[in-house]
Design a protein around this motif. Structure first.
Motif, PDB file in Angstrom:
ATOM      1  N   GLN A 137       0.816  -1.217   0.000  1.00 13.99           N
ATOM      2  CA  GLN A 137       0.000   0.000   0.000  1.00 13.99           C
ATOM      3  C   GLN A 137       0.846   1.263   0.000  1.00 13.99           C
ATOM      4  O   GLN A 137       0.304   2.370  -0.036  1.00 13.99           O
ATOM      5  CB  GLN A 137      -0.920  -0.012   1.223  1.00 13.99           C
ATOM      6  N   GLY A 138       2.168   1.100   0.023  1.00 10.87           N
ATOM      7  CA  GLY A 138       3.050   2.260  -0.057  1.00 10.87           C
ATOM      8  C   GLY A 138       3.098   3.098   1.199  1.00 10.87           C
ATOM      9  O   GLY A 138       3.377   4.306   1.132  1.00 10.87           O
ATOM     10  N   ARG A 139       2.848   2.493   2.337  1.00 18.01           N
ATOM     11  CA  ARG A 139       2.902   3.263   3.583  1.00 18.01           C
ATOM     12  C   ARG A 139       4.316   3.783   3.824  1.00 18.01           C
ATOM     13  O   ARG A 139       5.289   3.043   3.669  1.00 18.01           O
ATOM     14  CB  ARG A 139       2.455   2.397   4.765  1.00 18.01           C
ATOM     15  N   ARG A 140       4.433   5.032   4.203  1.00 18.47           N
ATOM     16  CA  ARG A 140       5.747   5.647   4.387  1.00 18.47           C
ATOM     17  C   ARG A 140       6.456   5.092   5.611  1.00 18.47           C
ATOM     18  O   ARG A 140       7.677   5.008   5.631  1.00 18.47           O
ATOM     19  CB  ARG A 140       5.603   7.165   4.501  1.00 18.47           C
ATOM     20  N   ARG A 141       5.687   4.717   6.627  1.00 17.15           N
ATOM     21  CA  ARG A 141       6.269   4.146   7.838  1.00 17.15           C
ATOM     22  C   ARG A 141       5.962   2.649   7.856  1.00 17.15           C
ATOM     23  O   ARG A 141       4.812   2.249   8.074  1.00 17.15           O
ATOM     24  CB  ARG A 141       5.722   4.835   9.089  1.00 17.15           C
ATOM     25  N   ARG A 142       6.979   1.861   7.623  1.00 14.33           N
ATOM     26  CA  ARG A 142       6.751   0.420   7.583  1.00 14.33           C
ATOM     27  C   ARG A 142       8.023  -0.302   8.045  1.00 14.33           C
ATOM     28  O   ARG A 142       9.099   0.286   8.142  1.00 14.33           O
ATOM     29  CB  ARG A 142       6.373  -0.037   6.166  1.00 14.33           C
ATOM     30  N   ALA A 143       7.880  -1.597   8.308  1.00 14.28           N
ATOM     31  CA  ALA A 143       8.977  -2.388   8.842  1.00 14.28           C
ATOM     32  C   ALA A 143       9.060  -3.731   8.131  1.00 14.28           C
ATOM     33  O   ALA A 143       8.068  -4.224   7.574  1.00 14.28           O
ATOM     34  CB  ALA A 143       8.792  -2.601  10.344  1.00 14.28           C
ATOM     35  N   LYS A 144      10.243  -4.308   8.177  1.00 14.50           N
ATOM     36  CA  LYS A 144      10.483  -5.640   7.626  1.00 14.50           C
ATOM     37  C   LYS A 144      11.363  -6.388   8.624  1.00 14.50           C
ATOM     38  O   LYS A 144      12.314  -5.825   9.181  1.00 14.50           O
ATOM     39  CB  LYS A 144      11.180  -5.530   6.265  1.00 14.50           C
ATOM     40  N   PHE A 145      11.057  -7.669   8.839  1.00 14.89           N
ATOM     41  CA  PHE A 145      11.762  -8.465   9.834  1.00 14.89           C
ATOM     42  C   PHE A 145      12.292  -9.733   9.173  1.00 14.89           C
ATOM     43  O   PHE A 145      11.547 -10.425   8.466  1.00 14.89           O
ATOM     44  CB  PHE A 145      10.814  -8.852  10.978  1.00 14.89           C
ATOM     45  N   ARG A 146      13.544 -10.063   9.448  1.00 14.57           N
ATOM     46  CA  ARG A 146      14.105 -11.269   8.836  1.00 14.57           C
ATOM     47  C   ARG A 146      15.274 -11.787   9.659  1.00 14.57           C
ATOM     48  O   ARG A 146      15.943 -11.046  10.378  1.00 14.57           O
ATOM     49  CB  ARG A 146      14.571 -10.998   7.409  1.00 14.57           C
ATOM     50  N   TYR A 147      15.499 -13.107   9.536  1.00 19.75           N
ATOM     51  CA  TYR A 147      16.763 -13.708   9.902  1.00 19.75           C
ATOM     52  C   TYR A 147      17.617 -13.741   8.637  1.00 19.75           C
ATOM     53  O   TYR A 147      17.106 -14.042   7.541  1.00 19.75           O
ATOM     54  CB  TYR A 147      16.582 -15.147  10.375  1.00 19.75           C
ATOM     55  N   ARG A 148      18.889 -13.487   8.790  1.00 16.76           N
ATOM     56  CA  ARG A 148      19.815 -13.642   7.658  1.00 16.76           C
ATOM     57  C   ARG A 148      20.962 -14.528   8.098  1.00 16.76           C
ATOM     58  O   ARG A 148      21.607 -14.270   9.121  1.00 16.76           O
ATOM     59  CB  ARG A 148      20.341 -12.299   7.178  1.00 16.76           C
TER      60      ARG A 148
END
Length: 273
Positions: free
Chosen positions: A93-104
């Protein structure tokens, strides 16, 4: 549902690149020169012929990360989201405030991290990470302490954000080499042999397509002009998680990731896989 096997998949296919012409730097030198935890990102998807031309023309302008004699490294990323894929929907949705979570996980030297990526004002990416154990990486569920790290990292940036319970969603195997500019603060990652997977299936991307990400402390790095001169356009919606979730979880949805996925990373009869 037991999804721990998301982290026990085969390594990606090997795709050799001509990298010997670059001078090498160590990981410590890379982080001193261009760590870029807060940065602007610009992505391209290059066919192999264009990538080879790029590599041949920039050996005097960039150095390459080398560890234990290796220059092309195997990675695995395991992404986390809520049960209703709130992170993916925020991005779509193109939200300006967003997060992404991952293991690398760095498969060649057996280290792994939890990473939280936040998108802020002026499209700047802020990355936070903490080392984790192999036991935590393999566990079915993210431990409470790591869930807390994710929630507190997001809340520090966006105080009105409500916490959500994160669960494993999908994984991505790939190979990467990293170039670092000799002048300026600029880093380029080159990702190939991508394979998206979840608990049900694996979906390899075409072997002749490479995702190039230019990471810089300014909006339009100089190297982008080379891309434009060679008729390569920046890809606006080329998030690996965004494309992977569209492909594996919501294939019928008309998302912003569908175009990049269809044009660049879906097999075709005349494209090798």
């Amino acid at each position: 549902m037991d999804t721990s096997h998301l982290a026990r998949r085969a390594p990606p296919r090997s795709s050799a690149l001509p990298l010997d012409g670059f001078a090498s730097i160590s990981l410590a030198q890379l982080e001193a020169r261009a760590r870029l935890m807060h940065r602007h990102d610009l992505k391209f998807v290059l066919p192999r012929a264009v990538l080879l031309a790029f590599l041949a023309e920039h050996q005097t302008q960039f150095d390459i990360l080398e560890i234990d004699g290796k220059r092309l490294f195997r990675y695995q990323s395991i992404y986390f989201d809520s049960t209703d894929l709130q992170c993916w929907h925020d991005h779509n949705q193109g939200r300006r405030r967003r997060a992404k979570f991952r293991y690398r996980q760095y498969l060649d030297h057996g280290t792994q991290y939890l990473e939280v990526k936040l998108k802020g004002l002026r499209n700047v990416t802020h990355k936070h990470r903490v080392a984790i154990s192999a036991t935590d990486y393999q566990a079915c569920n993210m431990p409470d302490a790591l869930q807390h790290f994710c929630h507190e990292t997001v809340r520090a940036a966006y105080p009105d954000t409500r916490p959500m319970r994160l669960q494993r969603t999908l994984g991505i195997d790939y190979e990467r080499c990293t170039l670092v500019a000799r002048t300026g603060v600029e880093r380029i990652t080159i990702d190939g042999s991508l394979c998206f997977f979840d608990q049900h299936r694996r979906h390899p991307a075409p072997a002749d397509r490479w995702i190039i990400e230019i990471k810089s402390d300014h909006r339009l790095p100089a190297i982008a002009h080379w891309m434009f001169q060679h008729h390569q356009r920046a890809i606006a919606h080329c998030s690996k998680y965004g494309m992977g979730a569209h492909l594996l979880k919501l294939p019928q949805r008309n998302s912003r990731f569908a175009v990049a996925l269809r044009r660049h990373l879906m097999p075709s009869p005349d494209r090798p896989t």
